[in-house]
Design a protein around this motif. Sequence first.
Motif, PDB file in Angstrom:
ATOM      1  N   GLY A 177       0.512  -1.001  -0.013  1.00 40.21           N
ATOM      2  CA  GLY A 177      -0.082  -0.231  -0.126  1.00 40.21           C
ATOM      3  C   GLY A 177       0.789   1.109   0.329  1.00 40.21           C
ATOM      4  O   GLY A 177       0.525   2.314  -0.619  1.00 40.21           O
ATOM      5  N   THR A 178       2.337   1.424   1.363  1.00 43.19           N
ATOM      6  CA  THR A 178       3.208   2.641   0.714  1.00 43.19           C
ATOM      7  C   THR A 178       3.463   2.672  -0.873  1.00 43.19           C
ATOM      8  O   THR A 178       3.572   3.369  -0.891  1.00 43.19           O
ATOM      9  N   VAL A 179       3.579   1.529  -1.137  1.00 41.81           N
ATOM     10  CA  VAL A 179       3.930   1.650  -2.428  1.00 41.81           C
ATOM     11  C   VAL A 179       3.129   2.455  -3.338  1.00 41.81           C
ATOM     12  O   VAL A 179       3.446   3.110  -4.462  1.00 41.81           O
ATOM     13  N   VAL A 180       2.224   1.347  -3.387  1.00 42.15           N
ATOM     14  CA  VAL A 180       0.897   2.364  -4.627  1.00 42.15           C
ATOM     15  C   VAL A 180       0.381   3.527  -4.426  1.00 42.15           C
ATOM     16  O   VAL A 180       0.811   4.699  -5.165  1.00 42.15           O
ATOM     17  N   SER A 181       1.131   4.504  -3.004  1.00 41.37           N
ATOM     18  CA  SER A 181       0.249   6.208  -2.910  1.00 41.37           C
ATOM     19  C   SER A 181       1.753   6.771  -2.711  1.00 41.37           C
ATOM     20  O   SER A 181       1.252   8.025  -2.745  1.00 41.37           O
ATOM     21  N   ASP A 182       2.963   5.927  -1.857  1.00 41.00           N
ATOM     22  CA  ASP A 182       3.320   7.359  -2.011  1.00 41.00           C
ATOM     23  C   ASP A 182       4.705   7.288  -2.765  1.00 41.00           C
ATOM     24  O   ASP A 182       5.248   7.866  -3.693  1.00 41.00           O
ATOM     25  N   ASP A 183       4.722   5.685  -3.852  1.00 44.93           N
ATOM     26  CA  ASP A 183       6.053   5.600  -4.684  1.00 44.93           C
ATOM     27  C   ASP A 183       7.536   5.919  -3.854  1.00 44.93           C
ATOM     28  O   ASP A 183       8.350   6.417  -5.103  1.00 44.93           O
ATOM     29  N   PRO A 184       8.060   5.402  -3.201  1.00 47.92           N
ATOM     30  CA  PRO A 184       8.839   5.757  -2.271  1.00 47.92           C
ATOM     31  C   PRO A 184      10.138   4.965  -2.978  1.00 47.92           C
ATOM     32  O   PRO A 184      10.228   3.834  -3.485  1.00 47.92           O
ATOM     33  N   ARG A 185      11.614   5.273  -3.499  1.00 46.83           N
ATOM     34  CA  ARG A 185      12.470   5.292  -3.553  1.00 46.83           C
ATOM     35  C   ARG A 185      13.223   4.096  -2.522  1.00 46.83           C
ATOM     36  O   ARG A 185      14.574   2.961  -2.769  1.00 46.83           O
ATOM     37  N   LEU A 186      13.266   4.042  -1.286  1.00 45.59           N
ATOM     38  CA  LEU A 186      13.475   3.498  -0.158  1.00 45.59           C
ATOM     39  C   LEU A 186      15.506   2.933  -0.372  1.00 45.59           C
ATOM     40  O   LEU A 186      15.890   2.527   0.220  1.00 45.59           O
ATOM     41  N   THR A 187      16.019   4.485  -0.204  1.00 42.69           N
ATOM     42  CA  THR A 187      17.205   4.612  -0.679  1.00 42.69           C
ATOM     43  C   THR A 187      17.780   5.399   0.675  1.00 42.69           C
ATOM     44  O   THR A 187      17.529   6.485   0.735  1.00 42.69           O
ATOM     45  N   VAL A 188      19.330   5.278  -0.058  1.00 44.65           N
ATOM     46  CA  VAL A 188      19.853   6.655   1.580  1.00 44.65           C
ATOM     47  C   VAL A 188      20.415   7.179   0.523  1.00 44.65           C
ATOM     48  O   VAL A 188      21.624   7.716  -0.099  1.00 44.65           O
ATOM     49  N   ARG A 189      19.981   8.957   0.683  1.00 42.76           N
ATOM     50  CA  ARG A 189      20.225  10.080  -0.107  1.00 42.76           C
ATOM     51  C   ARG A 189      20.125  11.580   0.379  1.00 42.76           C
ATOM     52  O   ARG A 189      21.142  11.892   0.045  1.00 42.76           O
ATOM     53  N   ALA A 190      20.077  11.442   1.676  1.00 39.72           N
ATOM     54  CA  ALA A 190      19.885  12.767   2.599  1.00 39.72           C
ATOM     55  C   ALA A 190      20.975  12.644   3.062  1.00 39.72           C
ATOM     56  O   ALA A 190      21.452  13.927   4.665  1.00 39.72           O
ATOM     57  N   VAL A 191      21.520  11.203   3.832  1.00 42.23           N
ATOM     58  CA  VAL A 191      23.344  11.277   4.620  1.00 42.23           C
ATOM     59  C   VAL A 191      23.902  10.440   3.541  1.00 42.23           C
ATOM     60  O   VAL A 191      23.550   9.700   2.530  1.00 42.23           O
ATOM     61  N   ARG A 192      25.285  10.161   4.149  1.00 41.27           N
ATOM     62  CA  ARG A 192      26.474   9.663   3.826  1.00 41.27           C
ATOM     63  C   ARG A 192      26.044   7.832   4.596  1.00 41.27           C
ATOM     64  O   ARG A 192      26.025   7.495   6.041  1.00 41.27           O
ATOM     65  N   GLY A 193      25.957   6.788   3.633  1.00 39.80           N
ATOM     66  CA  GLY A 193      25.767   5.246   3.986  1.00 39.80           C
ATOM     67  C   GLY A 193      25.563   4.795   2.574  1.00 39.80           C
ATOM     68  O   GLY A 193      24.967   4.778   1.548  1.00 39.80           O
ATOM     69  N   ASP A 194      24.995   3.339   2.793  1.00 39.51           N
ATOM     70  CA  ASP A 194      25.122   2.397   1.547  1.00 39.51           C
ATOM     71  C   ASP A 194      23.112   1.313   1.529  1.00 39.51           C
ATOM     72  O   ASP A 194      22.577   2.142   3.324  1.00 39.51           O
ATOM     73  N   ASP A 195      22.962   1.603   0.658  1.00 42.32           N
ATOM     74  CA  ASP A 195      21.409   1.429   0.529  1.00 42.32           C
ATOM     75  C   ASP A 195      21.076  -0.069   0.690  1.00 42.32           C
ATOM     76  O   ASP A 195      22.157  -0.649   1.139  1.00 42.32           O
TER      77      ASP A 195
END
Length: 282
Positions: free
Chosen positions: A96-114
């Motif tokens: 439901g979160t994917v359908v409504s928000d289409d998130p990327r779920l990656t690390v972008r705002a900080v440094r670190g591995d996905d």
Amino acid sequence: MSAVGGDPVGDVAGPVGGPRDRTGVSPVGPADPGGSALYAPLRAGGPRYAVAQLGQSLDGCIATRTGDAEFVTGEADRAHLHQLRAYVDAVVVGVGTVVSDDPRLTVRAVRGDDPHRVVLDPSARCPRTARVLADGAGATWVVGRAAAGGLVDVPAGVRLLVLPTGDDGRFAPAGVLDALAGLGLGRVLVEGGGRTVSAFLRAGVLDRLHLSVAPVLLGTDGTTGIGVPGPALARDAVRPPSRAFRLGDDVCFDLDLRAAGPGPDPRRGGPAAGQQQGEQTG
């Protein structure tokens, strides 16, 4: 566990007047470089650890009545979410979160591995065009169940994890965590939405919950966040040890669910309360 260099959460959190303000809320910012206190339990949690997070309004909503959630909490809390992603092996969301928000779920705002991205999709309704499936930004798993004619179809490059569902058509949270641990993904962030987090909370499989509260009101018809059966008397409520941290204008409550005090077991009772717009989980 993903290695993190530095902690930009401190850069985006608003300035504070000292190590603790008059409200008793600890700041994550210049007075607490790296947010060391907030993330210490997660860093020390070991190879099997499950933390969940939600961002909500003062009146307990994670989205408006139409499902719009951009954005309930502020920039500092979103950086905090990315920091959590960087500390875990896998991030789990319901379809439901994917359908409504289409998130990327990656690390972008900080440094670190996905982290590995995991979508719980018992009804095979995740759009093939969803960014988490189509962007190629990181390892992605779809947790599905065997279809009548064989396995659920997933796009090339996306891995399928087949698990059984219960009579309610959902995956058992403990089974999801065990299966991920078997793949070497033992440190897990349950990111959303409200129904998914509530299911894992009700199953008693979470070590901690980070609940960020924004100074905004979304109304009685908003989409509620936590939905678990409650007690008849307030004195019987579950009261886990908690710490509070200021993230810009928001306050993040870090709840230690493994050390919760006396109260009714959240695993007892019926289906989660509240509105959870079409989300399907384990």
